[in-house]
Design a protein around this motif. Structure first.
Motif, PDB file in Angstrom:
ATOM      1  N   ALA A 228      -8.018  -4.343  -2.801  1.00  0.00           N
ATOM      2  CA  ALA A 228      -7.421  -3.041  -2.492  1.00  0.00           C
ATOM      3  C   ALA A 228      -7.892  -2.532  -1.133  1.00  0.00           C
ATOM      4  CB  ALA A 228      -7.773  -2.048  -3.583  1.00  0.00           C
ATOM      5  N   LYS A 230      -8.707  -4.416   1.394  1.00  0.00           N
ATOM      6  CA  LYS A 230      -7.987  -5.194   2.404  1.00  0.00           C
ATOM      7  C   LYS A 230      -6.525  -4.751   2.506  1.00  0.00           C
ATOM      8  CE  LYS A 230     -10.840  -9.339   2.535  1.00  0.00           C
ATOM      9  NZ  LYS A 230     -10.864 -10.809   2.486  1.00  0.00           N
ATOM     10  N   GLU A 231      -5.961  -4.355   1.382  1.00  0.00           N
ATOM     11  CA  GLU A 231      -4.582  -3.886   1.409  1.00  0.00           C
ATOM     12  C   GLU A 231      -4.468  -2.609   2.234  1.00  0.00           C
ATOM     13  OE1 GLU A 231      -1.027  -2.631  -1.702  1.00  0.00           O
ATOM     14  OE2 GLU A 231      -3.142  -2.403  -2.220  1.00  0.00           O
ATOM     15  N   GLN A 232      -5.431  -1.733   2.073  1.00  0.00           N
ATOM     16  CA  GLN A 232      -5.418  -0.505   2.862  1.00  0.00           C
ATOM     17  C   GLN A 232      -5.550  -0.804   4.352  1.00  0.00           C
ATOM     18  OE1 GLN A 232      -8.496   1.988   1.329  1.00  0.00           O
ATOM     19  NE2 GLN A 232      -7.500   2.263  -0.681  1.00  0.00           N
ATOM     20  N   ARG A 235      -2.147  -2.197   5.529  1.00  0.00           N
ATOM     21  CA  ARG A 235      -1.122  -1.164   5.667  1.00  0.00           C
ATOM     22  C   ARG A 235      -1.398  -0.270   6.867  1.00  0.00           C
ATOM     23  NH1 ARG A 235       2.432  -0.804   1.596  1.00  0.00           N
ATOM     24  NH2 ARG A 235       1.918  -1.875  -0.361  1.00  0.00           N
ATOM     25  N   ARG A 244       2.715 -10.305   3.890  1.00  0.00           N
ATOM     26  CA  ARG A 244       1.265 -10.162   3.684  1.00  0.00           C
ATOM     27  C   ARG A 244       0.973  -8.971   2.784  1.00  0.00           C
ATOM     28  NH1 ARG A 244      -3.547 -12.563   3.359  1.00  0.00           N
ATOM     29  NH2 ARG A 244      -5.243 -11.271   4.195  1.00  0.00           N
ATOM     30  N   LEU A 245       1.685  -7.889   3.004  1.00  0.00           N
ATOM     31  CA  LEU A 245       1.485  -6.703   2.168  1.00  0.00           C
ATOM     32  C   LEU A 245       1.887  -6.973   0.723  1.00  0.00           C
ATOM     33  CD1 LEU A 245       2.773  -3.892   4.572  1.00  0.00           C
ATOM     34  CD2 LEU A 245       0.409  -4.390   3.925  1.00  0.00           C
ATOM     35  N   LEU A 248      -0.858  -9.019  -0.964  1.00  0.00           N
ATOM     36  CA  LEU A 248      -2.014  -8.197  -1.306  1.00  0.00           C
ATOM     37  C   LEU A 248      -1.695  -7.259  -2.461  1.00  0.00           C
ATOM     38  CD1 LEU A 248      -3.372  -7.332   2.255  1.00  0.00           C
ATOM     39  CD2 LEU A 248      -4.372  -8.900   0.580  1.00  0.00           C
ATOM     40  N   ALA A 249      -0.461  -6.715  -2.491  1.00  0.00           N
ATOM     41  CA  ALA A 249      -0.086  -5.807  -3.568  1.00  0.00           C
ATOM     42  C   ALA A 249      -0.076  -6.533  -4.905  1.00  0.00           C
ATOM     43  CB  ALA A 249       1.280  -5.200  -3.270  1.00  0.00           C
ATOM     44  N   VAL A 252      -3.596  -6.989  -5.987  1.00  0.00           N
ATOM     45  CA  VAL A 252      -4.165  -5.712  -6.455  1.00  0.00           C
ATOM     46  C   VAL A 252      -3.677  -5.395  -7.852  1.00  0.00           C
ATOM     47  CG1 VAL A 252      -4.155  -3.227  -6.067  1.00  0.00           C
ATOM     48  CG2 VAL A 252      -4.552  -4.778  -4.150  1.00  0.00           C
ATOM     49  N   ASP A 271      -7.523 -13.538  -1.228  1.00  0.00           N
ATOM     50  CA  ASP A 271      -8.010 -12.573  -0.243  1.00  0.00           C
ATOM     51  C   ASP A 271      -9.268 -11.845  -0.706  1.00  0.00           C
ATOM     52  OD1 ASP A 271      -5.927 -12.451   1.999  1.00  0.00           O
ATOM     53  OD2 ASP A 271      -4.697 -12.389   0.187  1.00  0.00           O
TER      54      ASP A 271
END
Length: 555
Positions: A228, A230-232, A235, A244-245, A248-249, A252, A271
């Motif tokens: 999460a 890394k997702e932030q 984004r 990529r998003l 990661l989503a 998550v 990731d």
């Protein structure tokens, strides 16, 4: 002939020196200590076995009263991945050192992560994590009238609604949740395996299914938190790729669902800065309590308590029980140890049992010890031997009679001046002989006017008389008593069966006529202080105490 001439103790025997410290090199070291412990255990086996059995029973009851505890462990390998940079390009490889590993371990132990796991699994309603139930002592005390009245008043106050009661209930609920969370944290253990980057997450519970769920949920929560983050970051990038998003989503969401379900993520999480190398599995059996270990420790503890009880009893119990103990405490040679043989009144002509054989052998050894101790005094002359005890029940009369019979059967004439021992049939005044040492001295009789009773080849004359006045007014230091002893000595050896020192001072007066004096201590009855006081009184009176004898020993 002089009888009352005290002589140095160290010249009474050419073989034994009672005032010299005897070296006991062979008795030092761990082997001697082990032998002493074994001998102590054999002598006090009953209390030791009782304490060991009590310890085993208490440990068994305690082990079976404990609820079973199950443990499950999930294994995590810290493995940092390359992070995505702006524009879809990859940055430098992240490094992982020992400090970074410790930081990640503290992240797993953090209250933020654990609280998320605690809420996702809805553990606040778990009865195991609720407030501890009152103990056995509290439940027992609650039955007392005073506490019962207090509890009734508390229950009556529940029905009354007071101002602020709602706020208090909310605070109590928050406090209960906080206590449950603290209990949850105390049951979870996260640790590194040595200095490696492997982290083990372990949870303990009485529910066999819950430990695996909590351990896996903690791993999933850590992965969820890492991905999460890394997702932030992705984004926040102005040129982040949509693929990529989306990746990661999905990671998550998978980590979040796994944390809520108490399992591991359903998809790969490349990731995350860690790789799962071992999932927590439901335990096949309880890991605690270890009943066999508890029972073993209980048995050992009971045995140690038993030895403690024995040592305390030995420290408080000053009664003599063995010849070695008597010689060690008194610093006076113990000349013999006479076994306890019920019904023994003397030395029989025919040995009919092993107990009689042991008794006669002990009397023979005592005679030999006395002869060795009196080597410098005899020189083919008759000697006067006095035997005395502190209390009437020490068995002095039986010992003197047996020793006199054995000396007589060796070809020597023996005269026995016998006291009225409490265990003898002559103890009462009606059974005392008409002629006695006290009566002869009181009446002024000459030695040739005395008539001795022949008992098994031994000439016996009682010390005290039927006449109470003669016993009260006779002075045993009178020259007439000396002449009677000299006449008896001219015929052979003389044995003095002296009255007990505790009840009469006549023993001190008569002991001064003896060449050697032997103090008798009864095993299990006479104390060290009584035997020591007997020796001191006799030596102050000028008596030559050459040794002690322990009578009626067991084993």
């Amino acid at each position: 002939m002089m009888f009352n001439r005290p002589r140095p103790i160290d010249v009474t025997s050419r073989l034994w020196r009672v005032n010299e410290t005897q070296s006991d090199v062979a008795g030092d070291g761990p082997i001697a200590l082990l032998r002493a412990l074994i001998d102590l255990g054999a002598r006090h086996k009953v209390p030791l076995l009782a304490c060991s059995a009590a310890g085993l029973l208490a440990a068994a009851l305690y082990a079976h009263s404990l609820p079973p505890t199950y443990q499950a462990t999930a294994t995590l390998l810290l493995e940092p991945r390359q992070s995505a940079a702006s524009g879809g390009e990859f940055g430098a490889q992240q490094t992982l050192d020992l400090n970074r590993a410790d930081s990640e371990l503290q992240t797993i132990r953090s209250e933020r992560l654990l609280s998320a796991v605690f809420e996702s699994l809805n553990l606040k309603d778990d009865p195991e994590l609720a407030r501890r139930q009152p103990g056995l002592l509290t439940r027992l005390l609650s039955g007392l009238p005073l506490l019962a009245g207090q509890r009734a008043s508390e229950s009556a106050a529940v029905g009354r609604v007071e101002p602020g009661a709602a706020n208090t209930a909310i605070e109590l609920a928050d406090e209960a949740d906080r206590a449950a969370f603290l209990s949850f944290m105390s049951r979870l253990n996260a640790r590194r395996v040595g200095q490696s980057f492997v982290i083990e997450i372990e949870y303990s519970s009485s529910d066999p299914k819950l430990p695996a769920r909590v351990a896996n949920a903690t791993v999933s929560g850590y992965i969820y938190q890492t991905v999460a983050f890394k997702e932030q970051i992705a984004r926040a990038g102005t040129e982040a790729l949509q693929g990529r998003l989306d990746s990661l989503a999905r990671q998550v969401d998978a980590a979040r669902e796994a944390m809520h379900a108490g399992a591991l993520p359903a998809i790969a999480t490349p990731d995350a800065d860690a790789r799962i190398i071992g999932a927590a599995l439901p335990p096949l059996g309880p890991s605690a309590p270890r009943k066999s270990l508890i029972m073993a420790l209980g048995g050992v503890l009971g045995l140690l308590v038993g030895f403690g009880v024995v040592f305390v009893r030995m420290a408080l119990d000053r009664r003599v029980r063995s010849a070695k103990e008597l010689a060690r405490e008194m610093e006076v040679r113990c000349l013999g140890s006479i076994p306890n043989v019920p019904g023994a009144q003397g030395v029989p002509w025919h040995i009919t049992s092993p107990q009689q054989q042991k008794f006669v052998a002990a009397i023979r050894d005592l005679r030999t010890s006395v002869e060795i101790a009196c080597t410098s005094l005899r020189n083919e002359k008759s000697i006067v031997i006095a035997v005395v005890g502190w209390t009437p029940g020490a068995g002095v009369s039986t010992l003197c009679a047996s020793l006199a019979q054995l000396i007589s059967r060796g070809g020597r004439h023996v005269t026995l001046f016998k006291a009225a021992d409490g265990e003898d049939a002559r103890a009462s005044g009606d059974n005392l002989a008409a002629v006695s040492l006290a009566g002869a001295a009181f009446a002024g009789l000459m030695p040739e006017q005395l008539s001795f009773e022949d008992v098994g080849g031994v000439a016996v004359l009682p010390i005290h008389s039927r006449d109470a006045n003669a016993n009260l007014f006779t002075d045993f230091r009178n020259p007439r008593v000396r002449r009677i002893f000299e006449a008896a000595r001219s015929r052979g050896d003389v044995l003095l069966d002296l009255p007990a020192l505790r009840h009469s001072m006549d023993a001190l007066a008569l002991a001064s006529y003896a060449d050697v004096v032997i103090v008798v201590a009864r095993a299990g009855q006479t104390t060290i202080e009584e035997a020591s006081e007997s020796v001191q009184l006799l030596r102050r009176a000028g008596a030559n105490v050459v040794g002690t004898v322990i009578n009626r020993t067991r084993g």
